[in-house]
Enzyme design. Structure first.
Site, PDB file in Angstrom:
ATOM      1  N   ASN A  10       0.852  -1.186   0.000  1.00  0.00           N
ATOM      2  CA  ASN A  10       0.000   0.000   0.000  1.00  0.00           C
ATOM      3  C   ASN A  10       0.891   1.240   0.000  1.00  0.00           C
ATOM      4  O   ASN A  10       1.472   1.592   1.021  1.00  0.00           O
ATOM      5  CB  ASN A  10      -0.909  -0.013   1.233  1.00  0.00           C
ATOM      6  N   LYS A  12      -0.031   4.274  -0.278  1.00  0.00           N
ATOM      7  CA  LYS A  12      -0.706   5.432   0.314  1.00  0.00           C
ATOM      8  C   LYS A  12      -0.528   6.651  -0.611  1.00  0.00           C
ATOM      9  O   LYS A  12      -0.526   6.500  -1.822  1.00  0.00           O
ATOM     10  CB  LYS A  12      -0.206   5.670   1.738  1.00  0.00           C
ATOM     11  N   HIS A  97      -9.426   1.128   5.202  1.00  0.00           N
ATOM     12  CA  HIS A  97      -8.151   1.321   5.895  1.00  0.00           C
ATOM     13  C   HIS A  97      -8.361   2.295   7.052  1.00  0.00           C
ATOM     14  O   HIS A  97      -9.174   3.215   6.973  1.00  0.00           O
ATOM     15  CB  HIS A  97      -7.104   1.856   4.915  1.00  0.00           C
ATOM     16  N   GLU A  99      -6.795   4.739   8.046  1.00  0.00           N
ATOM     17  CA  GLU A  99      -6.601   6.149   7.698  1.00  0.00           C
ATOM     18  C   GLU A  99      -7.832   6.714   7.001  1.00  0.00           C
ATOM     19  O   GLU A  99      -8.149   7.899   7.149  1.00  0.00           O
ATOM     20  CB  GLU A  99      -5.343   6.295   6.833  1.00  0.00           C
ATOM     21  N   GLU A 166      -5.110  -4.742  10.839  1.00  0.00           N
ATOM     22  CA  GLU A 166      -4.069  -3.742  11.065  1.00  0.00           C
ATOM     23  C   GLU A 166      -4.335  -3.011  12.380  1.00  0.00           C
ATOM     24  O   GLU A 166      -5.213  -2.144  12.449  1.00  0.00           O
ATOM     25  CB  GLU A 166      -4.049  -2.716   9.928  1.00  0.00           C
ATOM     26  N   GLY A 172       2.851   2.482  10.880  1.00  0.00           N
ATOM     27  CA  GLY A 172       3.821   3.556  10.712  1.00  0.00           C
ATOM     28  C   GLY A 172       4.544   3.970  11.973  1.00  0.00           C
ATOM     29  O   GLY A 172       5.278   4.957  11.985  1.00  0.00           O
ATOM     30  N   SER A 212       3.572  -1.865  10.463  1.00  0.00           N
ATOM     31  CA  SER A 212       5.034  -1.833  10.611  1.00  0.00           C
ATOM     32  C   SER A 212       5.694  -3.153  10.224  1.00  0.00           C
ATOM     33  O   SER A 212       6.644  -3.605  10.868  1.00  0.00           O
ATOM     34  CB  SER A 212       5.430  -1.435  12.042  1.00  0.00           C
TER      35      SER A 212
END
Length: 250
Positions: A10, A12, A97, A99, A166, A172, A212
């Site tokens: 991904n 992003k 996701h 985000e 996730e 991250g 991560s």
């Protein structure tokens, strides 16, 4: 039941046309030995999808998008439909996701509708679920993820859909759950998927781990029970790191 591992990158909101050689290099490193053991796909930003299609096809990689609209067409300025993604060569699309859930206030109902739109267009949705740090610290991780699975997966979804766990607090940050935590959550997720879909579908559905993931921890994470691959963020931006993660399956 054997499930072919899937490693999805991904990107992003990263990547200009100058980054396409990285995808080329991924394809070059995706040799027959690795191809026999795992499926690799790249999900670049929408601006690169049409250009990346030719590159991924040459390298034997799959192509995915990072989001889709619910409607197939119409007066929805700035949106991109699942049918449009299919038209430029995508075969997968990430939906839900964390985000998107946080930055765009997407609800489970929104994710459910987008997953259904992906299936309508002939795409395979990668449906993301995961808890925040506060939810885990409060002992609510299983409840939160279970509720997301129940509300985000279309009840008639076929067994080729993909679910990605996730933990939001690990994305991250360089932090990862313990192997025991990952094993517990993935086993629980498979149980909840079966409760949602029935018919033994959960035994065929791939559940990815994301958060991560990098070459240094991929082998340990990818060999946890019920982990069928990875949804990779930052480590998917370079061929060296992405293939390094996928090489956990060599």
């Amino acid at each position: 039941m054997t499930r072919r591992p899937l490693v999805a990158g991904n990107w992003k909101m990263n990547g200009l046309c100058a980054a396409l050689p990285e995808i080329e290099a991924m394809g070059a490193a995706y040799d027959d030995a690795l191809r026999d053991r795992a499926e690799l796909i790249v999900c670049p930003p929408a601006t690169l999808l049409a250009l990346a299609c030719e590159v991924t096809t040459r390298g034997g990689l799959g192509l995915g998008a990072q989001d889709c609209a619910v409607a197939p067409r119409g007066a929805h300025t700035g949106d991109i439909s699942a049918e449009m993604l299919k038209d430029v060569g995508a075969s997968y699309v990430i939906v839900g996701h964390s985000e998107r859930r946080a930055d765009h206030r997407e609800t489970d109902a929104d994710v459910h509708a987008k997953a259904a739109a992906a299936l309508r267009a002939g795409l395979t949705p990668i449906i993301c679920v995961g808890e925040t740090r506060a939810e885990r610290d409060a002992g609510d991780a299983l409840r939160v993820v279970g509720a997301q699975i129940e509300s985000s997966l279309p009840s008639s979804a076929p067994a080729h859909i993909v679910v990605a766990y996730e933990p939001v607090w690990a994305i991250g940050t360089g932090l990862t759950p313990t192997v025991g935590d990952v094993a517990e959550m993935h086993a629980f997720a498979r149980e909840r998927i079966e409760a949602r879909l029935g018919g033994g579908k959960s035994l065929r559905i791939r559940i990815l781990y994301g958060g991560s993931v990098k070459p240094s921890n991929a082998r340990e994470l990818m060999h946890v029970a019920n982990v069928d691959g990875a949804l990779v963020g930052g480590a998917s931006l370079t061929a060296t790191d992405f293939i390094g993660v996928a090489s956990a399956y060599r």
